[in-house]
Design a protein around this motif. Structure first.
Motif, short mmCIF file in Angstrom:
data_model
loop_
_atom_site.label_atom_id
_atom_site.label_comp_id
_atom_site.label_asym_id
_atom_site.label_seq_id
_atom_site.Cartn_x
_atom_site.Cartn_y
_atom_site.Cartn_z
N ALA A 1 -49.30 18.16 0.59
CA ALA A 1 -48.13 18.34 -0.27
C ALA A 1 -46.82 18.01 0.43
N ILE A 2 -46.71 18.36 1.72
CA ILE A 2 -45.44 18.17 2.45
C ILE A 2 -45.07 16.69 2.49
N GLY A 3 -43.84 16.41 2.10
CA GLY A 3 -43.35 15.04 2.09
C GLY A 3 -43.46 14.37 0.74
N LYS A 4 -44.25 14.96 -0.17
CA LYS A 4 -44.36 14.38 -1.51
C LYS A 4 -43.18 14.80 -2.37
N LYS A 5 -42.97 14.03 -3.46
CA LYS A 5 -41.93 14.39 -4.43
C LYS A 5 -42.40 15.63 -5.20
N ILE A 6 -41.51 16.58 -5.40
CA ILE A 6 -41.91 17.84 -6.03
C ILE A 6 -42.41 17.64 -7.45
N GLN A 7 -41.81 16.69 -8.21
CA GLN A 7 -42.25 16.51 -9.59
C GLN A 7 -43.66 15.92 -9.66
N ASN A 8 -44.05 15.16 -8.63
CA ASN A 8 -45.41 14.61 -8.63
C ASN A 8 -46.44 15.70 -8.34
N LEU A 9 -46.07 16.71 -7.60
CA LEU A 9 -46.99 17.79 -7.29
C LEU A 9 -47.14 18.75 -8.47
N LEU A 10 -46.02 19.12 -9.08
CA LEU A 10 -46.04 20.18 -10.08
C LEU A 10 -46.44 19.70 -11.47
N LEU A 11 -46.25 18.44 -11.77
CA LEU A 11 -46.41 18.00 -13.15
C LEU A 11 -47.44 16.90 -13.30
N THR A 12 -47.72 16.57 -14.55
CA THR A 12 -48.64 15.50 -14.88
C THR A 12 -47.87 14.18 -14.90
N ASN A 13 -48.55 13.11 -15.31
CA ASN A 13 -47.89 11.81 -15.43
C ASN A 13 -47.18 11.64 -16.78
#
Length: 373
Positions: free
Chosen positions: A50-62
């Motif tokens: 998770a570290i370094g990824k965009k937060i919206q890509n982690l928390l949400l769908t496409n």
């Protein structure tokens, strides 16, 4: 001072790691700086991934709409310093609901987002809402039964007198329509009474195949009139179900009648009954070839006065859900638009003596599938 700082950092780390709520630290480049185990568990990822990824890509769908909504949340956070946001994620035929609270600028270029799983809370609120609606329906029914049935009896009596005194064939159609509509009103009142009055239920062991055959015998003439074939397949060695036979027959009648009515141009109804030994349930499926039900409407099935039929009241399915729930079972609905709908009814078999409820039902009573099944 160094020791104090180390102690303070250790306390923060323990609180961060041990929190039951998900916590994510991120910067204004929208990159995740740290994530605790609860948040990683919510979204099926590891801290390292998770570290370094965009937060919206982690928390949400496409989903683009969801992405835009989240960016709006971030804009509100930048403007006000705090922001709340609700979203849902679908996983393996299950929808999880999350509540997000964000606090901006905790330290230089650092923000905190707290995630809570509110799926169970939403389900409980929905259950309370339905329970309140059911109580209102019950109170209405008590008054309706008395206020309407008395004038209904008088109407039916005088209609019969008029019909007997007027022999002209030209009026027979009118009398048939009036009698039919009065019978329909009486059926609706009876449905209300089933919801309002506690029913004297006598549970016994019943052969579910016999109950289904009796039901089909009652509805076969109506099915033939609509050019509908009903096929049945029963597994060998089906155990008896501990139930109230007449109530279970009422459930089958309601669902099969609905299946007939959604196929005005004819079709086929497939009925299967099998025993799922691992779960301790008898599984009955009733499938039609109608137009199907969209996903957003499936969730509302079983609510009072909600119906997809032009002249329906929604009480039939509501009563069916109520009966199956009283039998410690549950109903699932699987549908696809333009391909048909399948009702899955799961009923527990009687357990050995010693269980205070007399029932065993494994698995979670999830009421609906999505259209993909």
């Amino acid at each position: 001072m160094e020791q104090t700082l180390r102690d303070s950092e250790e306390r923060f780390r323990k609180v961060f790691e041990g929190s039951i709520d998900g916590m994510v630290l991120w910067n204004w480049d929208l990159k995740i700086v740290d994530i605790n185990p609860a948040a990683a568990n919510y979204f099926d990822c590891s801290r390292e991934d998770a570290i370094g990824k965009k937060i919206q890509n982690l928390l949400l769908t496409n989903d683009e709409k969801v992405q835009k909504d989240f960016l709006r949340h971030l804009f509100q956070l930048k403007e006000n310093g705090t922001a709340d946001y609700l979203f849902n994620v679908s996983k393996a035929n299950e929808t999880k609901y999350y509540e997000i609270t964000s606090k901006g600028n905790l330290t230089s270029n650092m923000n905190l987002t707290v995630i809570r799983d509110i799926t169970e809370r939403r389900a409980m609120q929905e259950q309370l809402r339905k329970s309140d609606t059911l109580n209102i329906v019950g109170e209405l029914a008590a008054g309706i039964a008395h206020e309407i049935r008395n004038p209904m009896t008088a109407l039916k009596g005088f209609i019969q007198l008029l019909q007997n005194s007027m022999k002209e064939e030209e009026h027979s159609l009118y009398f048939n329509v009036i009698t039919s509509e009065l019978a329909r009103i009486e059926t609706i009142i009876t449905d209300f009474l089933v919801l309002a009055k506690p029913q004297a239920i006598q549970f016994q062991n019943h052969d579910i195949r016999k109950i289904m055959r009796d039901t089909i015998g009652l509805l076969n003439a109506q099915a033939l009139m609509h050019n509908i074939q009903i096929s049945c397949r029963f597994d060998d060695g089906l155990p008896d179900v501990y139930c109230e036979g007449n109530q279970l027959k009422q459930v089958f009648i309601n669902i099969i009648k609905n299946a007939i009515e959604v196929m005005p141009d004819g079709g086929k109804i497939d009925i299967k009954i099998c025993y799922e030994k691992e779960r301790g349930v008898v599984h009955t499926s009733i499938r039609d070839e109608g137009e199907g039900i969209p996903d957003d409407k499936i969730e509302k099935l079983g609510e009072p006065f909600y119906t997809t039929k032009e002249r329906g009241t929604g009480l039939g399915l509501m009563i069916s859900y109520k009966i199956i729930k009283e039998h410690k079972g549950f109903i699932q609905v699987q549908s696809k638009v333009r391909e048909g709908t399948t009702f899955h009814i799961f009923l527990p078999v009687q357990q050995e003596a010693g269980d205070e409820n007399g029932f065993y039902l494994a698995g979670k009573p999830n009421r609906t599938f999505n259209s993909k099944g």
